[in-house]
Motif scaffolding. Sequence first.
Motif, PDB file in Angstrom:
ATOM      1  N   LEU A  66       0.803  -1.225   0.000  1.00 51.32           N
ATOM      2  CA  LEU A  66       0.000   0.000   0.000  1.00 51.32           C
ATOM      3  C   LEU A  66       0.839   1.281   0.000  1.00 51.32           C
ATOM      4  N   ALA A  67       2.093   1.188   0.376  1.00 48.88           N
ATOM      5  CA  ALA A  67       2.900   2.375   0.687  1.00 48.88           C
ATOM      6  C   ALA A  67       2.872   3.441  -0.406  1.00 48.88           C
ATOM      7  N   ASN A  68       3.131   3.066  -1.646  1.00 46.81           N
ATOM      8  CA  ASN A  68       3.210   4.058  -2.720  1.00 46.81           C
ATOM      9  C   ASN A  68       2.152   3.854  -3.798  1.00 46.81           C
ATOM     10  N   THR A  69       1.152   3.017  -3.486  1.00 46.57           N
ATOM     11  CA  THR A  69       0.083   2.760  -4.451  1.00 46.57           C
ATOM     12  C   THR A  69      -0.850   3.963  -4.534  1.00 46.57           C
ATOM     13  N   SER A  70      -1.336   4.245  -5.739  1.00 44.70           N
ATOM     14  CA  SER A  70      -2.300   5.346  -5.909  1.00 44.70           C
ATOM     15  C   SER A  70      -3.254   4.997  -7.041  1.00 44.70           C
ATOM     16  N   GLY A  71      -4.352   5.731  -7.116  1.00 49.16           N
ATOM     17  CA  GLY A  71      -5.358   5.479  -8.153  1.00 49.16           C
ATOM     18  C   GLY A  71      -6.370   4.448  -7.703  1.00 49.16           C
ATOM     19  N   PRO A 110      -8.155   3.645   1.990  1.00 48.99           N
ATOM     20  CA  PRO A 110      -9.282   4.347   1.365  1.00 48.99           C
ATOM     21  C   PRO A 110      -9.282   4.221  -0.158  1.00 48.99           C
ATOM     22  N   LEU A 111      -8.260   3.590  -0.724  1.00 49.09           N
ATOM     23  CA  LEU A 111      -8.199   3.468  -2.175  1.00 49.09           C
ATOM     24  C   LEU A 111      -9.337   2.600  -2.708  1.00 49.09           C
ATOM     25  N   PRO A 112      -9.865   2.916  -3.885  1.00 48.30           N
ATOM     26  CA  PRO A 112     -10.834   2.023  -4.523  1.00 48.30           C
ATOM     27  C   PRO A 112     -10.194   0.664  -4.788  1.00 48.30           C
ATOM     28  N   VAL A 113     -11.005  -0.383  -4.735  1.00 46.94           N
ATOM     29  CA  VAL A 113     -10.512  -1.738  -4.979  1.00 46.94           C
ATOM     30  C   VAL A 113     -11.207  -2.291  -6.223  1.00 46.94           C
ATOM     31  N   ALA A 114     -10.404  -2.600  -7.237  1.00 47.20           N
ATOM     32  CA  ALA A 114     -10.904  -3.242  -8.451  1.00 47.20           C
ATOM     33  C   ALA A 114     -10.542  -4.717  -8.396  1.00 47.20           C
ATOM     34  N   VAL A 115     -11.438  -5.564  -8.873  1.00 47.11           N
ATOM     35  CA  VAL A 115     -11.223  -7.009  -8.811  1.00 47.11           C
ATOM     36  C   VAL A 115     -11.238  -7.581 -10.216  1.00 47.11           C
ATOM     37  N   GLY A 116     -10.223  -8.385 -10.528  1.00 49.16           N
ATOM     38  CA  GLY A 116     -10.146  -9.011 -11.838  1.00 49.16           C
ATOM     39  C   GLY A 116      -9.595 -10.418 -11.769  1.00 49.16           C
ATOM     40  N   PHE A 117      -9.440 -11.022 -12.924  1.00 55.09           N
ATOM     41  CA  PHE A 117      -9.032 -12.405 -13.164  1.00 55.09           C
ATOM     42  C   PHE A 117     -10.261 -13.317 -13.045  1.00 55.09           C
ATOM     43  N   GLY A 118     -10.609 -13.983 -14.112  1.00 55.28           N
ATOM     44  CA  GLY A 118     -11.672 -14.976 -14.093  1.00 55.28           C
ATOM     45  C   GLY A 118     -13.067 -14.450 -14.347  1.00 55.28           C
ATOM     46  N   VAL A 119     -13.216 -13.147 -14.608  1.00 56.29           N
ATOM     47  CA  VAL A 119     -14.539 -12.583 -14.878  1.00 56.29           C
ATOM     48  C   VAL A 119     -14.839 -12.721 -16.369  1.00 56.29           C
ATOM     49  N   ARG A 120     -15.907 -13.454 -16.692  1.00 55.77           N
ATOM     50  CA  ARG A 120     -16.197 -13.737 -18.106  1.00 55.77           C
ATOM     51  C   ARG A 120     -17.578 -13.267 -18.562  1.00 55.77           C
ATOM     52  N   THR A 121     -18.540 -13.252 -17.647  1.00 54.71           N
ATOM     53  CA  THR A 121     -19.923 -13.002 -18.043  1.00 54.71           C
ATOM     54  C   THR A 121     -20.511 -11.833 -17.257  1.00 54.71           C
ATOM     55  N   ALA A 122     -21.696 -11.397 -17.695  1.00 51.43           N
ATOM     56  CA  ALA A 122     -22.392 -10.334 -16.974  1.00 51.43           C
ATOM     57  C   ALA A 122     -22.722 -10.766 -15.551  1.00 51.43           C
TER      58      ALA A 122
END
Length: 279
Positions: A168-173, A206-218
């Motif tokens: 987390l130290a220097n992560t942004s966005g 407080p950073l937004p969290v995006a989740v990926g890998f394995g998402v294929r369908t609606a």
Amino acid sequence: MTTRIDTRFAALKREGRAGLVTFVTAGDPDPATSLAILKALPAAGADVIELGMPFSDPMSDGPTIQASSQRALANGQTLAKTLDLVRAFREHDDTTPIVLMGYFNPIYVHGVERFLTEAKAAGVDGLIVVDLPPEEDDELCVPAVKAGINFVRLLTPTTDAARMPAVLANTSGFLYYVSITGVTGTAKPDFAAVGRAVAAVKAKTPLPVAVGFGVRTADDAAAIAASADAVVVGSALVAAIKSALDSNDAATEATVAAAAALVRELAGGVRGARRSAAE
């Protein structure tokens, strides 16, 4: 310094919904079609675009994305041409965030200072460089942040509490939570486990969290959107592009439409999930 990424996630928060982050490989299947796909993504529902920097040894990518890198490289895609692609996209869209995703070697060969200067001028908003751990932050992460480019870090199910502060130290966005162990496009996430993991991460930052890998369908996207700030789709989109190429891996009249159709479907899942949760 506020970036397009910060602005977009703030807008998503106000709307009360998760975002859709779409990954495509720069130059796949060819430069002109790649630009047409990029232009089509926001209108189809993409909130953030991850643009893969083709590399000959993409160790974290599954076979689908590896193949897209090979198609792009075979058609002459370079890091300089990837920046040209961003620049061309920005002539028509100055609001959709673009995150370059890839490996350090091409950036190192290009020259870090030169790369950051050119990337910022082209309209790049963030970087995901999967083979640079926090211990190497001075190589690229810290200079990128100083240049006004977000440095997005990956978290995995194996990232423990002791490791979290360094990540987390220097992560942004935003933070990119990898929903499975292994490479891209190879397994289906455990959605309940992902929800618990996202909650645990949000308790730390407080950073937004995006989740990926394995998402294929609606439906997959909707399940992730119930807990995450954004859903990342890569292999499924790259596969849709591949499915609309001819037998020689050349673009057809259906290629751009195939990409846009899948993004519309996924965006519907993401937006419907968050609307339902808010009702």
